[in-house]
Scaffold this active site. Structure first.
Site, PDB file in Angstrom:
ATOM      1  N   SER A 146       0.851  -1.196   0.000  1.00  0.00           N
ATOM      2  CA  SER A 146       0.000   0.000   0.000  1.00  0.00           C
ATOM      3  C   SER A 146       0.883   1.243   0.000  1.00  0.00           C
ATOM      4  O   SER A 146       2.019   1.220  -0.494  1.00  0.00           O
ATOM      5  CB  SER A 146      -0.939  -0.050   1.210  1.00  0.00           C
ATOM      6  OG  SER A 146      -1.880   0.996   1.136  1.00  0.00           O
ATOM      7  N   LYS A 164      -5.189   3.224  -3.369  1.00  0.00           N
ATOM      8  CA  LYS A 164      -4.576   2.545  -2.219  1.00  0.00           C
ATOM      9  C   LYS A 164      -5.566   2.421  -1.053  1.00  0.00           C
ATOM     10  O   LYS A 164      -5.530   1.446  -0.305  1.00  0.00           O
ATOM     11  CB  LYS A 164      -3.298   3.266  -1.785  1.00  0.00           C
ATOM     12  CG  LYS A 164      -2.159   3.217  -2.810  1.00  0.00           C
ATOM     13  CD  LYS A 164      -1.606   1.809  -3.051  1.00  0.00           C
ATOM     14  CE  LYS A 164      -0.288   1.846  -3.812  1.00  0.00           C
ATOM     15  NZ  LYS A 164       0.227   0.497  -4.147  1.00  0.00           N
TER      16      LYS A 164
HETATM   17  P1  NAP Z   1       8.185   0.075  -9.667  1.00  0.00           P
HETATM   18  O1  NAP Z   1       9.584  -0.455  -9.689  1.00  0.00           O
HETATM   19  O2  NAP Z   1       7.758   0.873 -10.840  1.00  0.00           O
HETATM   20  O3  NAP Z   1       7.188  -1.125  -9.388  1.00  0.00           O
HETATM   21  C1  NAP Z   1       5.969  -1.284 -10.018  1.00  0.00           C
HETATM   22  C2  NAP Z   1       5.989  -2.623 -10.720  1.00  0.00           C
HETATM   23  O4  NAP Z   1       4.679  -2.893 -11.172  1.00  0.00           O
HETATM   24  C3  NAP Z   1       6.918  -2.683 -11.926  1.00  0.00           C
HETATM   25  O5  NAP Z   1       7.723  -3.837 -11.830  1.00  0.00           O
HETATM   26  C4  NAP Z   1       5.961  -2.780 -13.123  1.00  0.00           C
HETATM   27  O6  NAP Z   1       6.535  -3.610 -14.124  1.00  0.00           O
HETATM   28  C5  NAP Z   1       4.738  -3.421 -12.491  1.00  0.00           C
HETATM   29  N1  NAP Z   1       3.516  -3.024 -13.159  1.00  0.00           N
HETATM   30  C6  NAP Z   1       3.060  -1.774 -13.405  1.00  0.00           C
HETATM   31  N2  NAP Z   1       1.906  -1.822 -14.066  1.00  0.00           N
HETATM   32  C7  NAP Z   1       1.617  -3.141 -14.232  1.00  0.00           C
HETATM   33  C8  NAP Z   1       0.540  -3.828 -14.837  1.00  0.00           C
HETATM   34  N3  NAP Z   1      -0.464  -3.175 -15.399  1.00  0.00           N
HETATM   35  N4  NAP Z   1       0.559  -5.181 -14.819  1.00  0.00           N
HETATM   36  C9  NAP Z   1       1.570  -5.855 -14.248  1.00  0.00           C
HETATM   37  N5  NAP Z   1       2.620  -5.258 -13.657  1.00  0.00           N
HETATM   38  C10 NAP Z   1       2.629  -3.906 -13.655  1.00  0.00           C
HETATM   39  O7  NAP Z   1       7.947   1.018  -8.401  1.00  0.00           O
HETATM   40  P2  NAP Z   1       8.212   0.900  -6.815  1.00  0.00           P
HETATM   41  O8  NAP Z   1       8.470   2.288  -6.387  1.00  0.00           O
HETATM   42  O9  NAP Z   1       9.175  -0.176  -6.471  1.00  0.00           O
HETATM   43  O10 NAP Z   1       6.743   0.524  -6.279  1.00  0.00           O
HETATM   44  C11 NAP Z   1       6.396  -0.783  -5.843  1.00  0.00           C
HETATM   45  C12 NAP Z   1       5.202  -0.717  -4.901  1.00  0.00           C
HETATM   46  O11 NAP Z   1       5.514   0.039  -3.733  1.00  0.00           O
HETATM   47  C13 NAP Z   1       3.966  -0.049  -5.498  1.00  0.00           C
HETATM   48  O12 NAP Z   1       2.807  -0.727  -5.066  1.00  0.00           O
HETATM   49  C14 NAP Z   1       3.997   1.342  -4.907  1.00  0.00           C
HETATM   50  O13 NAP Z   1       2.720   1.942  -4.865  1.00  0.00           O
HETATM   51  C15 NAP Z   1       4.527   1.030  -3.525  1.00  0.00           C
HETATM   52  N6  NAP Z   1       5.127   2.173  -2.817  1.00  0.00           N
HETATM   53  C16 NAP Z   1       6.335   2.657  -3.212  1.00  0.00           C
HETATM   54  C17 NAP Z   1       6.923   3.694  -2.510  1.00  0.00           C
HETATM   55  C18 NAP Z   1       8.281   4.218  -2.897  1.00  0.00           C
HETATM   56  O14 NAP Z   1       8.867   5.023  -2.152  1.00  0.00           O
HETATM   57  N7  NAP Z   1       8.840   3.792  -4.017  1.00  0.00           N
HETATM   58  C19 NAP Z   1       6.268   4.264  -1.412  1.00  0.00           C
HETATM   59  C20 NAP Z   1       5.019   3.767  -1.049  1.00  0.00           C
HETATM   60  C21 NAP Z   1       4.465   2.707  -1.754  1.00  0.00           C
HETATM   61  P3  NAP Z   1       6.158  -3.429 -15.691  1.00  0.00           P
HETATM   62  O15 NAP Z   1       6.298  -1.968 -16.004  1.00  0.00           O
HETATM   63  O16 NAP Z   1       7.140  -4.327 -16.386  1.00  0.00           O
HETATM   64  O17 NAP Z   1       4.763  -3.911 -15.813  1.00  0.00           O
END
Ligand code: NAP
Ligand code: COA
Length: 272
Positions: A146, A164
């Protein structure tokens, strides 16, 4: 950094991780594989999945890939079916796939809003719904990633906040419905996590990064490894009596008030 947990915590387990090809999802999948789970990582881009799987196999992990869009129920169902045929009943599901871009509601089309709702919320429903028949019952765990957005309104993030919030309520509802079958569902809430696509999008400049760091009570970004350890615990049998919960690994960020992007999203009210 090596995991703090005893080795082989997930030996014999089967895991399915959406968004496992990059960022936080990849770190979680790698941690699971390092602890002996057989893991399928799912995402849209085969190349990205191949690179992530290669890195995990180099470290001795057993990893398969599924190039799917979580918005496509049939594709998600097929990937889960394949995983259970290949590896056996699924013990652990992680829903980390998500989309985000900063934009005011007036700068977003209905399709822009829908794209994030569909990836984050519908994609999580699709994954859970399609996984259910393949889950080991009792004993399986579902963990959705989340964000503080679920409970803190953040300007330029109406789509993610709505999505979320829905994800957290979906997990709690399913925890009620699936509890009697012995399936646990929880949410993990990262704070600002370094070296991720999420932060590259939301904190793209040095100034915003500094503001973010100053706003976190622990005065630093979190790491993907810290999240992976928390996901490992919540997904393991050690957390066998934990369901319907939302757990933050965020340096205390959730204690800080809501705001907007561009420096004020992570307010600097408390001096360094
Ligand atoms: P990320 O690397 O962009 O991770 C998102 C992943 O989801 C990617 O591997 C992407 O791969 C996949 N994805 C996106 N759309 C998709 C779809 N339609 N079908 C299947 N796969 C899909 O970003 P991240 O920052 O590590 O985020 C990961 C999680 O953590 C997310 O849920 C985000 O909301 C949460 N979050 C992150 C942070 C932060 O500081 N980064 C903070 C709070 C929460 P493809 O593009 O190859 O599909
Ligand atoms: N501002 C306003 N609208 C935007 C936008 C932005 N920065 N980026 C995309 N959109 C709109 C598009 O214009 C489109 O709407 P339209 O058809 O009315 O023009 C809609 O969003 C869908 O865009 P599209 O690129 O077709 O969607 P997609 O399904 O291929 O990608 C996204 C989904 C937009 C969320 C894309 O950013 C993505 O794939 N993200 C995954 C990685 C990520 O976000 N990681 C961080 C996770 S925290």
């Amino acid at each position: 950094m090596a995991s703090i947990f005893r080795e082989g915590l997930l030996t014999g387990k089967v895991a399915f991780v959406t968004g496992g090809g990059s960022g936080i999802g990849q770190a979680i999948a790698e941690r699971f594989a390092g602890h002996g789970a057989r893991v399928t990582i799912a995402g849209r881009k085969q190349e990205r999945l191949d690179a992530a799987a290669h890195a995990m196999r180099e470290k001795g992990g057993t990893v398969a890939t599924a190039a799917i869009d979580v918005r496509d129920y049939a594709a998600v169902a097929e990937a889960l079916q394949h995983t259970s045929e290949e590896y056996g009943p699924i013990d652990i599901v992680v829903c980390a796939a998500a989309g985000n871009f900063p934009a005011p509601a007036t700068g977003m089309s209905a399709n822009g809003f829908k794209s994030v709702i569909d990836i984050d919320l519908l994609g999580t429903f699709n994954t859970c719904r399609a996984a259910y028949e393949h889950l080991r019952k009792p004993g399986a765990s579902v963990l959705s990633i989340s964000a503080a957005h679920a409970t803190q309104p953040i300007a330029l993030q109406s789509h993610v906040c709505a999505a979320k919030a829905g994800v957290e309520m979906l997990m709690k509802t399913l925890a009620l419905e699936w509890g009697p079958s012995g399936v646990r569902l929880n949410c993990l809430t990262p704070g600002p996590t370094d070296d991720t696509e999420g932060m590259r999008r939301l904190a793209p400049t040095v100034e915003i990064r500094d503001a973010v760091e100053r706003s976190v009570p622990l005065r630093r970004f979190g790491t993907k490894e810290e999240l992976a350890d928390m996901a490992l615990y919540l997904s393991s049998d050690a957390a066998g009596y934990i369901t319907g919960g939302v757990f933050a690994c965020d340096g205390g960020s959730s204690l800080v008030r809501s705001g907007s992007l561009g420096g004020a999203m992570f307010p600097t009210a408390v001096a360094r």
